[in-house]
Motif scaffolding. Structure first.
Motif, PDB file in Angstrom:
ATOM      1  N   CYS A 157      31.091  41.614  49.738  1.00  0.00           N
ATOM      2  CA  CYS A 157      31.760  42.811  50.270  1.00  0.00           C
ATOM      3  C   CYS A 157      33.275  42.660  50.163  1.00  0.00           C
ATOM      4  O   CYS A 157      33.994  43.620  49.884  1.00  0.00           O
ATOM      5  CB  CYS A 157      31.360  43.038  51.726  1.00  0.00           C
ATOM      6  SG  CYS A 157      29.660  43.604  51.956  1.00  0.00           S
ATOM      7  N   GLY A 158      33.776  41.431  50.377  1.00  0.00           N
ATOM      8  CA  GLY A 158      35.190  41.177  50.188  1.00  0.00           C
ATOM      9  C   GLY A 158      35.614  41.362  48.746  1.00  0.00           C
ATOM     10  O   GLY A 158      36.705  41.876  48.456  1.00  0.00           O
ATOM     11  N   THR A 159      34.760  40.968  47.807  1.00  0.00           N
ATOM     12  CA  THR A 159      35.046  41.191  46.392  1.00  0.00           C
ATOM     13  C   THR A 159      35.131  42.680  46.091  1.00  0.00           C
ATOM     14  O   THR A 159      35.989  43.124  45.319  1.00  0.00           O
ATOM     15  CB  THR A 159      33.947  40.549  45.525  1.00  0.00           C
ATOM     16  OG1 THR A 159      33.847  39.158  45.827  1.00  0.00           O
ATOM     17  CG2 THR A 159      34.249  40.720  44.053  1.00  0.00           C
ATOM     18  N   LEU A 160      34.246  43.459  46.705  1.00  0.00           N
ATOM     19  CA  LEU A 160      34.275  44.917  46.515  1.00  0.00           C
ATOM     20  C   LEU A 160      35.601  45.499  46.974  1.00  0.00           C
ATOM     21  O   LEU A 160      36.162  46.385  46.314  1.00  0.00           O
ATOM     22  CB  LEU A 160      33.112  45.559  47.281  1.00  0.00           C
ATOM     23  CG  LEU A 160      33.113  47.092  47.361  1.00  0.00           C
ATOM     24  CD1 LEU A 160      32.962  47.697  45.978  1.00  0.00           C
ATOM     25  CD2 LEU A 160      31.989  47.580  48.279  1.00  0.00           C
ATOM     26  N   VAL A 161      36.116  45.016  48.101  1.00  0.00           N
ATOM     27  CA  VAL A 161      37.374  45.528  48.638  1.00  0.00           C
ATOM     28  C   VAL A 161      38.512  45.344  47.629  1.00  0.00           C
ATOM     29  O   VAL A 161      39.229  46.287  47.298  1.00  0.00           O
ATOM     30  CB  VAL A 161      37.721  44.825  49.964  1.00  0.00           C
ATOM     31  CG1 VAL A 161      39.119  45.213  50.432  1.00  0.00           C
ATOM     32  CG2 VAL A 161      36.697  45.181  51.029  1.00  0.00           C
ATOM     33  N   SER A 162      38.688  44.119  47.137  1.00  0.00           N
ATOM     34  CA  SER A 162      39.785  43.861  46.214  1.00  0.00           C
ATOM     35  C   SER A 162      39.537  44.508  44.856  1.00  0.00           C
ATOM     36  O   SER A 162      40.484  44.917  44.168  1.00  0.00           O
ATOM     37  CB  SER A 162      39.994  42.355  46.055  1.00  0.00           C
ATOM     38  OG  SER A 162      38.805  41.723  45.635  1.00  0.00           O
ATOM     39  N   LEU A 163      38.275  44.638  44.448  1.00  0.00           N
ATOM     40  CA  LEU A 163      37.964  45.254  43.161  1.00  0.00           C
ATOM     41  C   LEU A 163      38.373  46.718  43.137  1.00  0.00           C
ATOM     42  O   LEU A 163      39.045  47.172  42.201  1.00  0.00           O
ATOM     43  CB  LEU A 163      36.469  45.115  42.867  1.00  0.00           C
ATOM     44  CG  LEU A 163      35.984  45.665  41.523  1.00  0.00           C
ATOM     45  CD1 LEU A 163      36.567  44.857  40.382  1.00  0.00           C
ATOM     46  CD2 LEU A 163      34.456  45.665  41.459  1.00  0.00           C
ATOM     47  N   GLN A 164      38.009  47.455  44.172  1.00  0.00           N
ATOM     48  CA  GLN A 164      38.347  48.876  44.173  1.00  0.00           C
ATOM     49  C   GLN A 164      39.845  49.110  44.381  1.00  0.00           C
ATOM     50  O   GLN A 164      40.366  50.149  44.022  1.00  0.00           O
ATOM     51  CB  GLN A 164      37.515  49.623  45.225  1.00  0.00           C
ATOM     52  CG  GLN A 164      37.740  49.244  46.656  1.00  0.00           C
ATOM     53  CD  GLN A 164      38.820  50.077  47.322  1.00  0.00           C
ATOM     54  OE1 GLN A 164      39.168  51.156  46.844  1.00  0.00           O
ATOM     55  NE2 GLN A 164      39.369  49.571  48.416  1.00  0.00           N
ATOM     56  N   GLN A 165      40.544  48.117  44.937  1.00  0.00           N
ATOM     57  CA  GLN A 165      41.995  48.234  45.085  1.00  0.00           C
ATOM     58  C   GLN A 165      42.711  48.010  43.758  1.00  0.00           C
ATOM     59  O   GLN A 165      43.686  48.684  43.435  1.00  0.00           O
ATOM     60  CB  GLN A 165      42.505  47.213  46.111  1.00  0.00           C
ATOM     61  CG  GLN A 165      42.223  47.564  47.560  1.00  0.00           C
ATOM     62  CD  GLN A 165      43.222  48.554  48.124  1.00  0.00           C
ATOM     63  OE1 GLN A 165      44.128  48.991  47.447  1.00  0.00           O
ATOM     64  NE2 GLN A 165      43.049  48.891  49.394  1.00  0.00           N
ATOM     65  N   THR A 166      42.243  47.039  42.962  1.00  0.00           N
ATOM     66  CA  THR A 166      42.982  46.630  41.770  1.00  0.00           C
ATOM     67  C   THR A 166      42.550  47.347  40.501  1.00  0.00           C
ATOM     68  O   THR A 166      43.261  47.277  39.496  1.00  0.00           O
ATOM     69  CB  THR A 166      42.824  45.114  41.544  1.00  0.00           C
ATOM     70  OG1 THR A 166      41.421  44.790  41.477  1.00  0.00           O
ATOM     71  CG2 THR A 166      43.447  44.336  42.685  1.00  0.00           C
ATOM     72  N   LEU A 167      41.416  48.031  40.508  1.00  0.00           N
ATOM     73  CA  LEU A 167      40.946  48.670  39.287  1.00  0.00           C
ATOM     74  C   LEU A 167      41.935  49.691  38.733  1.00  0.00           C
ATOM     75  O   LEU A 167      42.028  49.875  37.524  1.00  0.00           O
ATOM     76  CB  LEU A 167      39.587  49.343  39.533  1.00  0.00           C
ATOM     77  CG  LEU A 167      38.335  48.490  39.318  1.00  0.00           C
ATOM     78  CD1 LEU A 167      37.085  49.285  39.656  1.00  0.00           C
ATOM     79  CD2 LEU A 167      38.256  47.974  37.895  1.00  0.00           C
TER      80      LEU A 167
END
Length: 333
Positions: free
Chosen positions: A29-39
């Motif tokens: 879930c933490g990976t999802l947070v940073s992924l949607q921020q940096t995409l």
């Protein structure tokens, strides 16, 4: 037996779930947070043309997620304590999915901003997930679990930057949001299957006035900072927003100190250990954001050999970076 306001309640029994599975799901879930921020970061120079707007307006694709994250985190955290951490984890996941769908199906700035704002609530997954770990994991596993979830924020950022370039080069820009939304759907299913509801809840009243004041202060501050380059730092509008945000924040702090069930416990936040930790987190957050933003712009510099920051004496010392740039040396044929 009646439960007094603010008293924590713990059910007599709770379903057992493998701690390793809980750690893995919450960390992802933490990976999802940073992924949607940096995409979206690598595409910021192109979004003004894509959405037919200005660079300042396009930068709000990042700013609006920061705004909703800053406003939503204390609100969602308090609601999670009151009504259930797993419940609010699922609500935030649905917000990310809804935001990704809106952004993926839109080509207008206002709608894409709406979708990005909803996706920004995904940042609340981190504090709520850490709280779930503290409730369910054995004492000797909490530290490693929290550390792993924190580490996945960096992993998601490292994946999101190059992944965005690959997707944009081979597919339409809307595919960025399909990817983040699809990942959110997978994680939503995993949360339903693996993560149990928290056994600890704190009853009481929600601090509506505190939430409203904090939202106004943060919105005014971020709007002033993001638009100061266009309006000017000395413009009446910028100064009015900054002063207004300061005044609202000055009213919010004493209210939080006076109310019985505050949205944010100011007294606890001012303790030396908590204050220093939060200050370090803010500085690290600024550093990460600046790194993501400047890196995305550097690797998309104009197509001249001298413009490539990695080109030295006729050769490239960073081929991976040049593969993302328009450096002539990275082109084949």
């Amino acid at each position: 037996m009646a439960v007094a306001a603010g008293e924590k309640t713990t059910p007599a029994s709770a379903p057992t779930t493998p701690t390793t599975a809980i750690i893995i799901v919450l960390s992802l879930c933490g990976t999802l947070v940073s992924l949607q921020q940096t995409l979206v970061l690598p595409l910021l120079p192109d979004f003004p043309e894509i959405l037919d707007t200005t660079s300042d307006n396009a930068s709000w694709l990042v700013t609006v997620t920061l705004l909703t994250a800053a406003v939503g985190t204390p609100i969602v955290s308090r609601l999670a304590d009151m009504f259930g951490k797993r419940l609010l984890l699922i609500v935030c996941m649905w917000a990310v999915i809804a935001g990704s769908i809106v952004s993926a199906l839109s080509s207008e700035l206002a709608l894409v901003l709406l979708g990005r704002g909803l996706s920004g609530l995904g940042a609340c997954l981190v504090p709520v997930g850490i709280s779930i770990m503290r409730d369910h994991l054995p004492a000797d596993r909490v530290g490693s679990g929290v550390a792993l979830m924190s580490a996945t924020l960096g992993i998601g950022g490292a994946i999101g930057m190059p992944l965005a370039g690959v997707i944009y080069d081979n597919l339409d820009w809307h595919a960025l949001f399909y990817v983040s939304g699809g990942f959110a759907v997978v994680m939503l299913v995993a949360v339903y299957l693996v993560v149990p509801e928290s056994t600890v809840k704190t009853r009481g009243r929600f601090d509506y006035l505190g939430a409203a004041l904090l939202s106004l202060a943060l919105t005014g501050f971020l709007l002033a900072v993001s638009k100061a380059g266009t309006w000017g730092w000395s413009s009446p509008l910028t100064l009015s927003l900054l002063v207004g945000a300061g005044l609202v924040l000055a009213a919010w702090v004493p209210w939080e100190l006076r109310t019985g069930q505050p949205l944010v416990d100011i007294r606890t936040s001012m303790r030396r250990t908590v204050l220093l930790t939060n200050a370090a987190s803010v500085l690290i957050g600024f550093a990460m954001f600046a790194n993501f933003l400047t890196s995305a712009q550097q690797v998309q510099m104009p197509a001249t050999a001298s413009a490539c920051p990695w080109s030295r004496r006729g050769s490239c010392c960073c081929p991976a970076a040049c593969s993302w740039s328009r450096c002539p040396r990275s082109r084949r044929g």
